[in-house]
Design an enzyme around this catalytic site. Structure first.
Site, short mmCIF file in Angstrom:
data_model
loop_
_atom_site.label_atom_id
_atom_site.label_comp_id
_atom_site.label_asym_id
_atom_site.label_seq_id
_atom_site.Cartn_x
_atom_site.Cartn_y
_atom_site.Cartn_z
N GLU A 19 7.36 -9.34 3.08
CA GLU A 19 6.28 -10.10 3.70
C GLU A 19 4.98 -9.74 2.96
O GLU A 19 4.65 -8.55 2.84
CB GLU A 19 6.16 -9.75 5.18
CG GLU A 19 5.10 -10.58 5.90
CD GLU A 19 5.00 -10.25 7.38
OE1 GLU A 19 4.14 -10.84 8.06
OE2 GLU A 19 5.78 -9.39 7.86
N ARG A 34 16.91 2.75 6.87
CA ARG A 34 15.66 2.74 6.11
C ARG A 34 15.35 4.15 5.62
O ARG A 34 15.88 5.14 6.11
CB ARG A 34 14.50 2.23 6.98
CG ARG A 34 14.22 3.07 8.19
CD ARG A 34 13.00 2.58 8.95
NE ARG A 34 11.78 2.78 8.18
CZ ARG A 34 10.58 2.36 8.57
NH1 ARG A 34 10.44 1.68 9.71
NH2 ARG A 34 9.51 2.59 7.83
N LYS A 56 4.03 0.23 7.08
CA LYS A 56 3.04 -0.61 6.41
C LYS A 56 1.82 -0.82 7.29
O LYS A 56 0.68 -0.87 6.81
CB LYS A 56 3.65 -1.95 6.01
CG LYS A 56 2.77 -2.76 5.06
CD LYS A 56 3.27 -4.18 4.86
CE LYS A 56 4.55 -4.25 4.10
NZ LYS A 56 4.95 -5.65 3.81
#
Length: 558
Positions: free
Chosen positions: A36, A264, A274
């Protein structure tokens, strides 16, 4: 594509092998990396990049770069450009396969209309708080929205009016009609579209409704012919929705994408969110996304990390099904191993202490031959003069027995030069040591026939006359200790106030009076350093990449 990136056998590769064995995806393996564009990529994204592009390469397939640009309120062209730079810098290419979810806005709208016509989606007027109340909990089923029973005709009309901009942001949403009593909350009529009167960085004001990620993602995968949609573990509970959407839209189960989740990356002492990294940037806690303390790929690149070291790290940590915490020392070990092979050696003194060699001619200068690298070879010449600098910590007036550096009456070898002996300590009126007076043994010049006399200590040094001043940045971890949770609400309180130390006293040998930004060196006995991007000939700036001490390698040997 990165030639030395090897994806070892793992459960995802095993799943691919099983699919191929069963005759699925006979046209080839096709993965994608779908960031994104709402911030800069970090080291966790590097793992996903290496995994997706690496799996494609291992299986003679393809990997797309696709921007998930479905939320215009947070996205920017700056992030699109930075993501492309990061992927390329890591050594991967998408060839001509760069896509955007916004490429499919027309298709996604058609799919939404198809679900409405099939009675599988409806327009809901509940606000966000009401929707939470109706949703239920992990142990209690949800309740049907009072708007769930709207007719297909009314839903089509309202959705078309949403698309035309007749309603305000948040006034209505389009929801899937699945099961409000489903044990998996993600199946309790999730939102497919929301209203946002926000200009998009690619489509402008064409749209005022935007698809949710969980809706756009599986359809984008299917349109692009993705075979294996590799996601992080938090999307495991979203997989039933992924499959429900593709099934509801009629995609062949034998050909449609298969979502597989992996753990992750979590690293000690490192902020891996983020959203929190954005908070650090916007709050001024760091100088920007590429601040060398940041775990962003651009920050690591500016600090001096190499793409080879990051790929090596991602390969070593492997691919797991369950979350775990990786010691940051392992990442630093990979960087240190790589730099040991590629970085030339030079001498730099961070905290100078002047040494006057009293029996060396005041107007004389001779050049000492110094090797650039113990394995690659190469030589340079370093000026030696009557006055030199050594590190302050390399002298101790009242030294313990096992202190093998310089002390009153003691001898050390100067790297590439002579053996010197400390004869006198000069202090100022406040009692602070300001310089040392030493003598040198002319017969001990490094490399000469009579240089065999041994002493226990060897020091780095620079000529006081020819040394070049430099600014040096030393970095510590952004978080205070590895026990700190980056998910803490008050994570700003856990930031390390001493994560950056700037040294303006550094003196460096003149062979690097000017060198290109990004060039990496080993400062003898100090660590690995990189010329900062803002460095100039008039103002040299070096970032310390990692020190020489390898705690991870040492721990592995115990």
């Amino acid at each position: 594509m990165a030639e030395n990136m090897i994806i070892a056998s793992n459960f995802i590769q095993n799943a691919i092998d099983e699919d191929l064995k069963n005759g699925k995806y006979s046209e080839g393996i096709h993965t994608r990396f779908p960031p994104e564009p709402n911030g800069y990529l970090h080291i966790g994204h590097a793992k996903s990049i290496c995994l997706n592009f690496g799996l494609a390469k291992k299986n003679n397939g393809m990997c797309n770069l696709r921007f998930d640009d479905t939320n215009p309120t947070k996205e920017d062209v700056e992030y699109v450009d930075s993501i492309q730079d990061d992927v390329k810098w890591l050594g991967f290419t998408w060839d001509d396969r760069m896509f955007y979810a916004s490429n499919y806005f027309d298709k996604l709208f058609e799919c939404a209309m198809e679900l409405i016509k099939a009675g599988k989606a409806y327009v809901c007027d509940l606000n966000a708080e009401q929707m939470r109340q109706y949703r239920g909990t992990l142990t209690e089923p949800g309740q049907d929205s009072p708007y769930r029973s709207r007719s297909i005709e009314e839903n089509l009309d309202l959705f078309m009016r949403m698309q035309k901009g007749e309603f305000a942001d948040g006034e209505r949403v389009l929801r899937a009609k699945i099961d409000m009593a489903a044990p998996n909350i993600n199946l309790r009529d999730p939102i497919l579209y929301r209203i946002s009167h926000t200009a998009h960085h690619r489509t402008g004001t064409t749209w005022c409704i935007y698809p949710m990620y969980d809706f756009a993602h599986p359809i984008s995968d299917a349109v692009e012919g993705i075979t294996h949609s590799i996601c992080t573990l938090e999307f495991e509970d979203h997989r039933p929705l992924y499959d429900w959407l593709l099934e509801s839209l009629g995609y062949d189960v034998a050909k449609r994408p298969r979502q597989i989740e992996f753990a992750r990356l979590n690293i000690t002492d490192t902020v891996m969110s983020k959203r929190k990294l954005r908070q650090l940037v916007e709050g001024g806690y760091v100088t920007g996304w590429d601040d060398p303390r940041m775990p962003t790929i651009s920050g690591l690149r500016r600090r001096g990390y190499t793409p080879e070291a990051i790929r090596d790290f991602c390969d070593r940590i492997g691919v797991a099904k369950s979350n775990s915490l990786v010691d940051v020392a392992m990442l630093e070990h990979c960087v240190r191993e790589d730099l040991n092979e590629r970085a030339d050696r030079i001498m730099a003194v961070l905290q100078p202490l002047k040494v006057v060699i009293t029996n060396y001619p005041a107007d004389e200068c001779e050049y000492m031959m110094a090797e650039n690298h113990p394995h690659k070879g190469g030589h340079r010449f370093v000026p030696f003069t009557r006055e030199i600098y050594i590190e302050q910590e390399d002298f101790m007036e009242e030294a313990p027995k096992k202190f093998f550096r310089l002390k009153p009456g003691g001898e050390v070898r100067l790297k590439h030069a002579f053996i010197i002996k400390c004869e006198e300590v000069i202090k100022d009126t406040a009692g602070q040591i300001v310089e040392l007076h030493c003598t040198y043994d002319v017969d001990t010049k490094s490399g000469s026939a009579n240089s065999g006399r041994k002493v226990k200590g060897t020091l780095h040094w620079v000529s006081a006359k020819f040394a070049v001043p430099a600014e040096v940045h030393l970095y510590d971890y952004l978080l205070k200790t590895e026990e700190n949770s980056v998910e803490s609400t008050n994570f700003i309180d856990e930031l390390n106030p001493n994560s950056l130390e700037i040294i303006n006293t550094c003196m460096i040998e003149p062979s690097v009076a000017w060198t290109a930004p990004g060039t990496r060196y080993q400062f003898l006995r100090q660590g690995y350093f990189c010329v900062d991007k803002d460095s100039t000939k008039e103002h040299l700036v070096f970032n310390r990449i990692v020190g020489l001490r390898d705690s991870w390698a040492k721990a592995k040997k115990v």
